[in-house]
Design an enzyme around this catalytic site. Structure first.
Site, PDB file in Angstrom:
ATOM      1  N   GLU A 159      18.198  -6.470  -9.518  1.00  0.00           N
ATOM      2  CA  GLU A 159      17.496  -7.554 -10.437  1.00  0.00           C
ATOM      3  C   GLU A 159      15.729  -6.917 -10.266  1.00  0.00           C
ATOM      4  O   GLU A 159      15.174  -7.837  -9.436  1.00  0.00           O
ATOM      5  CB  GLU A 159      17.368  -8.403 -10.923  1.00  0.00           C
ATOM      6  CG  GLU A 159      19.045  -8.609 -11.275  1.00  0.00           C
ATOM      7  CD  GLU A 159      19.405  -9.639 -11.538  1.00  0.00           C
ATOM      8  OE1 GLU A 159      18.431 -11.099 -11.677  1.00  0.00           O
ATOM      9  OE2 GLU A 159      20.175 -10.482 -12.340  1.00  0.00           O
ATOM     10  N   GLU A 202      27.392  -7.849 -12.333  1.00  0.00           N
ATOM     11  CA  GLU A 202      27.656  -9.060 -12.959  1.00  0.00           C
ATOM     12  C   GLU A 202      27.542  -9.723 -13.985  1.00  0.00           C
ATOM     13  O   GLU A 202      26.493  -8.763 -15.630  1.00  0.00           O
ATOM     14  CB  GLU A 202      26.159 -10.019 -12.341  1.00  0.00           C
ATOM     15  CG  GLU A 202      26.015  -9.280 -10.658  1.00  0.00           C
ATOM     16  CD  GLU A 202      24.836 -10.375 -10.576  1.00  0.00           C
ATOM     17  OE1 GLU A 202      24.161 -11.432 -10.644  1.00  0.00           O
ATOM     18  OE2 GLU A 202      24.150  -9.644  -8.878  1.00  0.00           O
TER      19      GLU A 202
HETATM   20  C1  BG6 Z   1      21.971 -12.967 -10.952  1.00  0.00           C
HETATM   21  C2  BG6 Z   1      21.675 -12.950  -9.647  1.00  0.00           C
HETATM   22  O1  BG6 Z   1      20.589 -12.736 -11.346  1.00  0.00           O
HETATM   23  O2  BG6 Z   1      22.104 -14.479 -11.412  1.00  0.00           O
HETATM   24  C3  BG6 Z   1      22.237 -13.612  -7.954  1.00  0.00           C
HETATM   25  O3  BG6 Z   1      21.273 -11.394  -9.078  1.00  0.00           O
HETATM   26  C4  BG6 Z   1      22.349 -15.140  -8.868  1.00  0.00           C
HETATM   27  O4  BG6 Z   1      22.042 -13.617  -6.687  1.00  0.00           O
HETATM   28  C5  BG6 Z   1      22.898 -15.236 -10.192  1.00  0.00           C
HETATM   29  O5  BG6 Z   1      23.184 -15.401  -8.283  1.00  0.00           O
HETATM   30  C6  BG6 Z   1      23.141 -16.356 -10.698  1.00  0.00           C
HETATM   31  O6  BG6 Z   1      22.215 -17.358 -11.475  1.00  0.00           O
HETATM   32  P1  BG6 Z   1      21.731 -17.705 -10.679  1.00  0.00           P
HETATM   33  O7  BG6 Z   1      20.540 -18.813 -10.499  1.00  0.00           O
HETATM   34  O8  BG6 Z   1      22.561 -19.584 -11.552  1.00  0.00           O
HETATM   35  O9  BG6 Z   1      22.089 -17.980  -9.744  1.00  0.00           O
END
Ligand code: BG6
Length: 482
Positions: A173, A375
């Site tokens: 990202e 992800e």
């Molecule tokens: C993604 C990132 O955007 O989302 C992670 O690559 C992040 O690092 C994940 O933890 C979930 O988002 P958040 O802000 O709820 O942790």
């Protein structure tokens, strides 16, 4: 006749796995003075803004407990595990890219341990772990010198692990840090500067191309069929309505937040429209033709996409304050769709069709490049209330979330999309930026009340079964097959 499928088979070469990152799991054990990352610095500067004061200090203690975790990866059936190398830890002298021996040993052992447990490691070179000193001294990714230092570091990482790691990624990202820091100014050091935002974006695109260049030139991992890619988070963007002004708003959003990375990474070129708009608003990045040629000639082999929720936009209805610097929202406003399904803990809309819509886009607009979901996941607060009497979290909501997203993804694959896998965020619960341990994402619980003990959740067992059976029965899928 319409048929509602309930049994879904994973295609033969389709992998399932889970992701994490170095800074969100390792903790600071073993870091020496001066070896902190931007994320560590942000936490040190404003710890009171982090949920319950938790941060990266100990995180999940993966640095010390990776053996136990690697075993659990095997147990829950991960085929692949993605994490990052923390640049700020791995390198001792960022100017010369001298490797830190202790960090080398740790990453080397950790990678071996993951492989030993039947799991294939995927390594990202930067998941926000820009060394803090480079941020302070050079303004971080604003500087082209930092781009060159990153290339030197990448070279060392390839020399160290190129023979055993098959999947490499430059960034996770790459748009995120500067968007929070320089565009929206919601993170330390809270500086709103759109031009700086754009320069970081450009320099990260350039850094990816330069790293791809040395990867190819050095035949890194040729014997094991190694590939290099980037992990992006394009936001599936829907216009509020079919009216031209709303469609235009969605297109502008797409230009600034999606095409900005997708186009140069896959097609080797920024959209011409972007140059035009940036010039108009006096925030064009500093570039030259030689760099554009490097970008043109060094596109990625493989793409990882992080997809969580859709973005909905509409045309601006309020005027723009000309006193403030340009922001892409000059062209749009966010649109709150009435009745949308939301994960209340994270505030993100749940709309599994984003999987299909993005897959079709990659197929139709980006040459059907090989890609995977890097992800996707659901962060839930207060999960311990879902424990059964054996102390296992019954996270049926997460299972349903995964099923519904997988179903749309498999439909896209049936229609010819070149998606090769699905990875959940995350393998274990871990530290979110600022939200810390508030929202839990893992297949495996990290029990903060009990020495960070690991307990496999119901979803972890479901994942294990999926990995063994290669099919699942989805209960609440909304897709209807004709
Ligand atoms: C993604 C990132 O955007 O989302 C992670 O690559 C992040 O690092 C994940 O933890 C979930 O988002 P958040 O802000 O709820 O942790």
């Amino acid at each position: 006749m319409e048929l509602k499928k309930s049994k879904f088979k994973l295609p033969e070469n389709f992998f399932i796995g889970a992701a994490a990152s170095a800074w969100q799991t390792e903790g600071w054990t073993g870091k020496k003075d001066g070896q902190y990352s931007y994320m560590d610095l942000w936490y040190k500067s404003t710890p009171h803004l982090w949920h319950n004061g938790y941060g990266p200090t100990l995180a999940t203690d993966f640095y010390r407990r990776y053996k136990e975790d690697a075993k659990l990866m095997g147990e829950v059936g991960l085929q692949k595990y993605r994490t990052s190398i923390d640049w700020s830890r791995f390198i001792k002298d960022y100017e010369t890219a001298e490797i830190d021996d202790e960090a080398f040993k740790y990453y080397n052992n950790m990678i071996d341990e993951v492989i030993k447990n039947g799991v294939e490691p995927m390594i990202c070179l930067e998941h926000y772990e820009l060394p803090a000193v480079l941020f302070e001294k050079y303004g971080g990714w604003e500087s082209k010198h930092v781009v060159d230092l990153f290339v030197k570091y990448a070279q060392k990482a390839f020399e160290a692990f190129g023979h055993k790691v098959k999947y490499w990624f430059t960034f996770n990202e790459p748009i995120v840090v500067q968007t929070r820091v320089y565009l929206d100014a919601i993170r330390w050091p809270f500086e709103q500067n759109t031009k700086t935002w754009m320069q970081w974006n450009y320099n990260k695109v350039l850094a990816t191309a330069k790293v791809v260049e040395i990867f190819k030139a050095g035949n890194v991992g040729k014997d094991i069929g190694a590939k290099i890619g980037v992990i992006l988070n394009p936001e599936v963007t829907y216009a509020r309505s079919s009216a031209p002004h709303d469609i235009k708003a969605a297109e502008m959003y797409d230009l600034f937040f999606n095409k900005l990375y997708l186009d140069p990474s896959i097609k080797g070129e920024f959209p011409q429209e972007l140059f035009k708009v940036l010039k108009k608003h006096d925030c064009l990045f500093n570039y030259n033709d030689e760099e554009l040629a490097v970008i043109k000639n060094n596109t990625v082999d493989l793409l990882g996409l992080n997809l969580y929720f859709p973005h909905r936009v509409k045309a601006r209805t309020s005027g723009w304050n000309s006193e403030v610097p340009f922001h892409p929202s000059y062209y749009y406003e966010m649109f709150d769709l009435p009745g949308k399904k939301v994960n209340p803990h994270r505030g993100w809309e749940i709309y599994p069709q984003i999987m299909y819509d993005m897959a079709m886009r990659i197929k139709n607009e980006y040459g059907n490049i090989e890609w995977f979901i890097a992800e996707n996941g659901m962060g839930v607060e207060g999960e311990s209330k879902y424990k059964n009497k054996e102390g296992v979290i019954q996270d049926d909501y997460r299972i349903e979330f995964i099923e519904n997203h997988l179903v749309w993804l498999l439909k896209a694959i049936e229609e010819g999309c070149n998606c090769i896998g699905y990875m959940l965020w995350a393998f274990t619960d871990n530290v979110s930026p600022q939200n810390a341990f508030k929202n839990r994402y893992g297949l495996v619980e990290i029990n903060l009340e009990d020495n960070r003990n690991r307990i496999i959740k119901k979803s972890g067992r479901w994942f294990e079964k999926l990995s063994n059976d290669r099919y699942f029965e989805a209960k609440n899928t909304e897709i209807v097959y004709k």
